[in-house]
Design a protein around this motif. Structure first.
Motif, PDB file in Angstrom:
ATOM      1  N   ARG A 179       0.717  -1.433  -0.126  1.00  0.00           N
ATOM      2  CA  ARG A 179       0.225  -0.400   0.006  1.00  0.00           C
ATOM      3  C   ARG A 179       0.919   0.925  -0.312  1.00  0.00           C
ATOM      4  N   LYS A 180       1.313   1.861  -1.433  1.00  0.00           N
ATOM      5  CA  LYS A 180       1.536   2.768  -1.013  1.00  0.00           C
ATOM      6  C   LYS A 180       1.811   4.634  -1.819  1.00  0.00           C
ATOM      7  N   ASP A 181       1.005   4.644  -3.279  1.00  0.00           N
ATOM      8  CA  ASP A 181      -0.096   5.569  -3.956  1.00  0.00           C
ATOM      9  C   ASP A 181      -0.732   5.032  -4.481  1.00  0.00           C
ATOM     10  N   LEU A 182      -1.875   5.544  -5.600  1.00  0.00           N
ATOM     11  CA  LEU A 182      -2.308   5.906  -6.244  1.00  0.00           C
ATOM     12  C   LEU A 182      -1.970   5.400  -7.421  1.00  0.00           C
ATOM     13  N   GLU A 183      -1.456   4.346  -8.053  1.00  0.00           N
ATOM     14  CA  GLU A 183      -0.676   4.043  -9.144  1.00  0.00           C
ATOM     15  C   GLU A 183      -1.818   3.094  -9.180  1.00  0.00           C
TER      16      GLU A 183
END
Length: 606
Positions: A179-183
């Motif tokens: 869970r790191k970004d909206l890519e």
């Protein structure tokens, strides 16, 4: 225009649309590294910031991997559904945001039905998956059931799903992924949302969907270019939905969007969402096009208003002391401007009257309009809202019915069912929703919901959540019992005293504090019996040279009841008005004098 994507983010109120857009803008490098950015950036309106809700649809653009993405933030409250219906005609895709705990709510159903009818294929985002009471699998099943109930096609039922926490700025296709970004969301924008199908070689045409203004260039129309190319000083004309000419003019300014800013352009092309200036008379739903075009672009019909109030001049004894815009002509001009820009508002004008009928979707929408006007310096008198009835082909009276979805703690479900049943509500579903809560679905006449919101809040000790949306017109359900208690009415002019107010406390609940200006016929509180009571709130204590141990004690008043504008408007009876000024909200009788109120048939004289 294969590198353009137009999409709208739709959801029920408070499911996190605007917060998600905050992080979309940040992660697409829209802002400088050292730029200070507020929360809920898109809620630029003063009332939006105060209430924490989106009222007006707004457009922004981001750039990602050589793609330009025009994103529209839409309101989530049912009263502002007209804004959502308009903007869906501009886009080729939608992101349906659903709370991981609450699941699909009435506005979710409303906006999704509009999107599916237009043939759009939604991307579903289950938001707020970090909530302790989240029920992700159940909510996803409920979303699928909702798609099926709304007759979605097989293509639409095959929707991609993301799990997200918009506030923290991450989305994943599987909860086990990093869970790191909206890519993953950006990639879906590119791969799932189709490019606009347009013809750049055809004559220029665009549909005006959102109306804005600028102090330097005047009226600005925002919409999607359906065909052709236009440049500054291009000769165009504006035509309405019937194809009638509104005006011929030139495009003086062309704007695109970049983040929160409008940027000047020299040329606009089909497929893009842009803003134009130089068109003075055209408004929402009009077509701006090349002079050779004769057929207007079709616009989605808007659901009609279900409720109306009368807004007129303030004719109380305190009129003109706090506002600067007090005449009926000023009020009418302002309401006409609102009706031009807000397609969900209707305006009925009687030239011989000093009050005007304003129709809308609900108390909140009408309350926001009145609150905006009072901040602009208007003084108004506002009647109790009333529903707009219809008659069918056989002449039978029909009234608007609303679907009400309530999430409430189990101990309070009984009183909610009882109260709504008394208001002619029909129970459709009652089921446990986890965490000692129940979800109750009712179909209730709109007039039965007028004034119920504050009563519901008291009955559930502020823990219940009530959502409502227009369902249909059905046969008249019969008389509904209105407010039981009478009012305490001032019988004189002056300034209230603590001594008089203290003595009136045992008669009911007061709405105003001591040292408040009052006039004859003004309502100062709610009587604890069914009849109205004329009282003297300005009476002072008689002076005496006798001293007693009890006579000189300090008077301590019980705090008065504070009602906000929407609550006051729905609280009053048919023979009462709300006096709205930039500084005050007062309740009054239509007939100020007691002998006038006692005359038969006089209560409806306005």
């Amino acid at each position: 225009m294969t590198n353009i994507r137009n999409l709208a983010i739709i959801a029920h109120v408070d499911h996190g649309k605007t917060t998600l857009i905050d992080n979309i803008l940040k992660q697409s490098n829209t802002f400088r590294e050292n730029q200070q950015v507020d929360e809920r950036i898109m809620d630029s309106n003063e009332l939006e910031k105060e209430r924490g809700i989106t009222i007006l649809a707004k457009c922004t653009s981001i750039y990602y991997k050589d793609y330009k993405m025009n994103i529209v933030d839409t309101p989530g409250h049912a009263d502002f559904g007209g804004e959502v219906e308009r903007v869906l005609s501009m886009v080729e895709g939608v992101v349906l945001l659903v709370d991981a705990s609450e699941g699909p709510m009435p506005q979710t159903k409303f906006v999704l039905s509009k999107a599916l009818k237009l043939g759009l294929r939604p991307i579903v985002v289950i938001n707020k998956v970090d909530r302790t009471d989240s029920r992700i699998e159940e909510v996803l099943n409920e979303v699928f059931e909702l798609f099926s109930a709304l007759d979605a096609t097989e293509e639409q039922l095959d929707f991609p799903v993301l799990y997200a926490v918009g506030r923290e700025g991450w989305a994943v296709t599987d909860l086990n992924h990093e869970r790191k970004d909206l890519e993953p969301l950006f990639n879906l924008f590119i791969n799932h949302v189709p490019a606009p199908k347009v013809d750049t070689d055809a004559p220029f045409s665009m549909l005006a969907t959102i109306l804005s203004s600028d102090p330097y260039v005047g009226k600005i129309l925002i919409g999607k270019v359906y065909s052709g190319i236009a440049k500054i000083n291009t000769n165009v004309k504006a035509i309405n939905l019937k194809g009638e000419l509104i005006e011929s003019t030139k495009l003086t300014k062309l704007f695109g969007f970049k983040g929160l800013e409008r940027v000047l352009l020299t040329e606009i092309a089909a497929g893009d969402i842009i803003a134009i200036a130089g068109v003075e008379k055209a408004s929402v739903s009009d077509t701006i096009c090349d002079v050779a075009i004769t057929e207007p672009i079709k616009s989605t019909p808007i659901d009609p208003p279900t409720m109306a109030v009368n807004i007129g001049v303030n004719d109380s004894p305190l009129a003109g002391q706090e506002g600067t815009k007090v005449t009926s002509r000023m009020i009418l001009d302002r309401l006409k401007r609102e009706a031009e820009t807000n397609v969900a508002i209707t305006l009925g004008v009687d030239e011989n009257s000093e009050s005007f009928e304003v129709g809308g979707r609900g108390e909140l929408q009408l309350g926001v309009l009145i609150e905006t006007m009072r901040r602009e310096g208007f003084e108004l008198s506002v009647s109790r809202p009333r529903v707009l009835f219809k008659r069918d082909e056989e002449g039978k009276l029909l009234e608007p019915i609303e679907e009400v979805v309530i999430d409430v703690d189990d101990p309070y479900s009984g009183v909610v069912v009882e109260k709504l049943s008394k208001r002619k509500g029909e129970l459709k579903d009652l089921r446990p929703s986890g965490g000692n809560k129940s979800r109750i679905i009712f179909h209730v006449p709109s007039r039965g919901l007028i004034g119920y919101q504050s009563e519901f809040r008291n009955d559930t000790r502020g823990t219940g959540v009530l959502s409502r949306i227009y369902h249909s017109y059905e046969p008249f359900k019969g008389e509904i019992e209105q407010r039981r208690n009478g009012m305490m009415i001032s019988n004189c002019d002056g300034e209230t005293t603590a001594y008089a107010m203290f003595n009136l406390e045992e008669r009911g609940i007061l709405f105003i504090p001591a040292r408040t200006k009052v006039y004859e016929g003004m309502i100062i509180g709610e009587h604890n019996r069914e009849n109205d009571l004329d009282v003297n709130p300005v009476k002072g204590k008689k002076l005496t040279n006798m001293r007693a141990s009890s006579s000189d004690k300090a008077i301590i008043l019980t705090p008065h009841r504070e009602l906000n504008l929407e609550e006051v408007i729905s609280y009053i009876a048919d023979d009462e008005l709300v006096e709205v000024t930039p500084k005050s909200i007062r309740l009054r009788k239509k007939a100020l004098l007691p002998h006038e109120r006692k005359k038969p048939g006089k209560k409806d004289f306005i």
